[in-house]
Enzyme design. Sequence first.
Site, PDB file in Angstrom:
ATOM      1  N   SER A  91       0.859  -1.174   0.000  1.00 27.67           N
ATOM      2  CA  SER A  91       0.000   0.000   0.000  1.00 27.67           C
ATOM      3  C   SER A  91       0.900   1.231   0.000  1.00 27.67           C
ATOM      4  O   SER A  91       1.694   1.435   0.918  1.00 27.67           O
ATOM      5  CB  SER A  91      -0.915  -0.020   1.227  1.00 27.67           C
ATOM      6  OG  SER A  91      -0.908   1.238   1.845  1.00 27.67           O
ATOM      7  N   LYS A  92       0.781   2.018  -1.073  1.00 26.83           N
ATOM      8  CA  LYS A  92       1.722   3.124  -1.254  1.00 26.83           C
ATOM      9  C   LYS A  92       1.659   4.115  -0.100  1.00 26.83           C
ATOM     10  O   LYS A  92       2.662   4.614   0.365  1.00 26.83           O
ATOM     11  CB  LYS A  92       1.448   3.849  -2.567  1.00 26.83           C
ATOM     12  CG  LYS A  92       1.839   2.995  -3.755  1.00 26.83           C
ATOM     13  CD  LYS A  92       1.874   3.797  -5.017  1.00 26.83           C
ATOM     14  CE  LYS A  92       2.341   2.909  -6.167  1.00 26.83           C
ATOM     15  NZ  LYS A  92       2.285   3.550  -7.443  1.00 26.83           N
ATOM     16  N   ARG A  93       0.442   4.385   0.363  1.00 22.88           N
ATOM     17  CA  ARG A  93       0.304   5.412   1.381  1.00 22.88           C
ATOM     18  C   ARG A  93       1.001   4.995   2.689  1.00 22.88           C
ATOM     19  O   ARG A  93       1.714   5.742   3.316  1.00 22.88           O
ATOM     20  CB  ARG A  93      -1.166   5.717   1.623  1.00 22.88           C
ATOM     21  CG  ARG A  93      -1.300   7.043   2.312  1.00 22.88           C
ATOM     22  CD  ARG A  93      -2.682   7.621   2.285  1.00 22.88           C
ATOM     23  NE  ARG A  93      -3.694   6.765   1.702  1.00 22.88           N
ATOM     24  CZ  ARG A  93      -4.888   6.611   2.239  1.00 22.88           C
ATOM     25  NH1 ARG A  93      -5.171   7.209   3.360  1.00 22.88           N
ATOM     26  NH2 ARG A  93      -5.790   5.873   1.649  1.00 22.88           N
TER      27      ARG A  93
ATOM     28  N   ASN B  31       3.410   3.161   3.094  1.00 21.66           N
ATOM     29  CA  ASN B  31       4.853   3.001   2.995  1.00 21.66           C
ATOM     30  C   ASN B  31       5.557   4.243   2.490  1.00 21.66           C
ATOM     31  O   ASN B  31       6.689   4.180   2.032  1.00 21.66           O
ATOM     32  CB  ASN B  31       5.170   1.807   2.097  1.00 21.66           C
ATOM     33  CG  ASN B  31       4.933   0.525   2.875  1.00 21.66           C
ATOM     34  OD1 ASN B  31       5.737   0.165   3.717  1.00 21.66           O
ATOM     35  ND2 ASN B  31       3.813  -0.122   2.642  1.00 21.66           N
ATOM     36  N   ALA B  32       4.869   5.384   2.580  1.00 19.09           N
ATOM     37  CA  ALA B  32       5.472   6.621   2.092  1.00 19.09           C
ATOM     38  C   ALA B  32       6.714   6.960   2.922  1.00 19.09           C
ATOM     39  O   ALA B  32       6.709   6.832   4.136  1.00 19.09           O
ATOM     40  CB  ALA B  32       4.464   7.748   2.182  1.00 19.09           C
TER      41      ALA B  32
END
Length: 308
Positions: free
Chosen positions: A240-242, A244-245
């Site tokens: 999940s990109k968010r 792992n920002a």
Amino acid sequence: MPTDKTQTVGRFAPSPTGPLHVGSLVAALGSYLIAKNAGGLWLLRMEDLDLPRVVPGIADDMMATLEKLGFHWDGEVLFQSRRTEHYRAAAEQLQQRGLAYACGCTRSEIAQIASAPHEDGLVYPGLCRDGLPAEKVERALRVKVYDEVISFDDGIMGRYSQHLTASCGDFVIHRADGPYAYHLAVVVDDAASGVNQVVRGADLLASTPRQIYLQRIFGFPTPSYCHLPLVTGPDGAKLSKRDNAVSLAAGRDLTREGGGLLFAALCFLGQSPPPELQHAAPAELLGWGVAHLDVAAIPKTPAPFPHP
Ligand code: GLU
């Protein structure tokens, strides 16, 4: 970028559609280490062609994040959104040479006729190859592919082959209502910048034969390729990109956390930095990584990111 032909030229080419995340940090680090270990240049290109998906301010945030993490790119940053003329000229050249044609098919028309969908979408059955039927309007420009297998030796994943007619068919290089396609832009830009080493995430492994095919028909040299293992979520699921920002915009204090993130990214890439570097400054970790890089130790399989 002035270079002689023997100089390695690598690059990092993020799409500024969201803050830098651990997956892009791995791509930045892997491409940097492999280029710099060869004494090469490392270029930065913002793949901001798909403007509706580009988030304003993210490219600046990505650059600031990379700088905080100790990365220095060579030369000017290339923005794809400023290079449309070059993509247009390349697409027109293919059309003039009879290698590209206008296609009027909708997705559902293709889905009805196409054989089983390929991992990367539907295989185009060539309906408009011999001319746009009178009742149809142009929706896309497609490049013709021929009955051949394209193979290359990836520096990490090993030999990879793809039969373009069976896996995608004639593919889109421009949508009438949208930007030039990623495959066209990446090939035109890498050639224009003298890139001869492409290091990026393994999600693009299956795209590489299409890009090599385009390089061949344009007469561009084919770079060497290394596809890095993908980062998964903790349970092996898609990242999940968010969550792992790693960017500054995500509120990270990179002055404090940057070294730990780079240490973790080096470990993810199979490198074994000494434990005493765990709290070292980013520049020291990058220097260690460049000097001690072991490409053979980079794993092939996806894994979760070992968050510090
Ligand atoms: N812009 C692509 C991405 O962020 C990478 C393209 C490339 O490295 O060729 O996934």
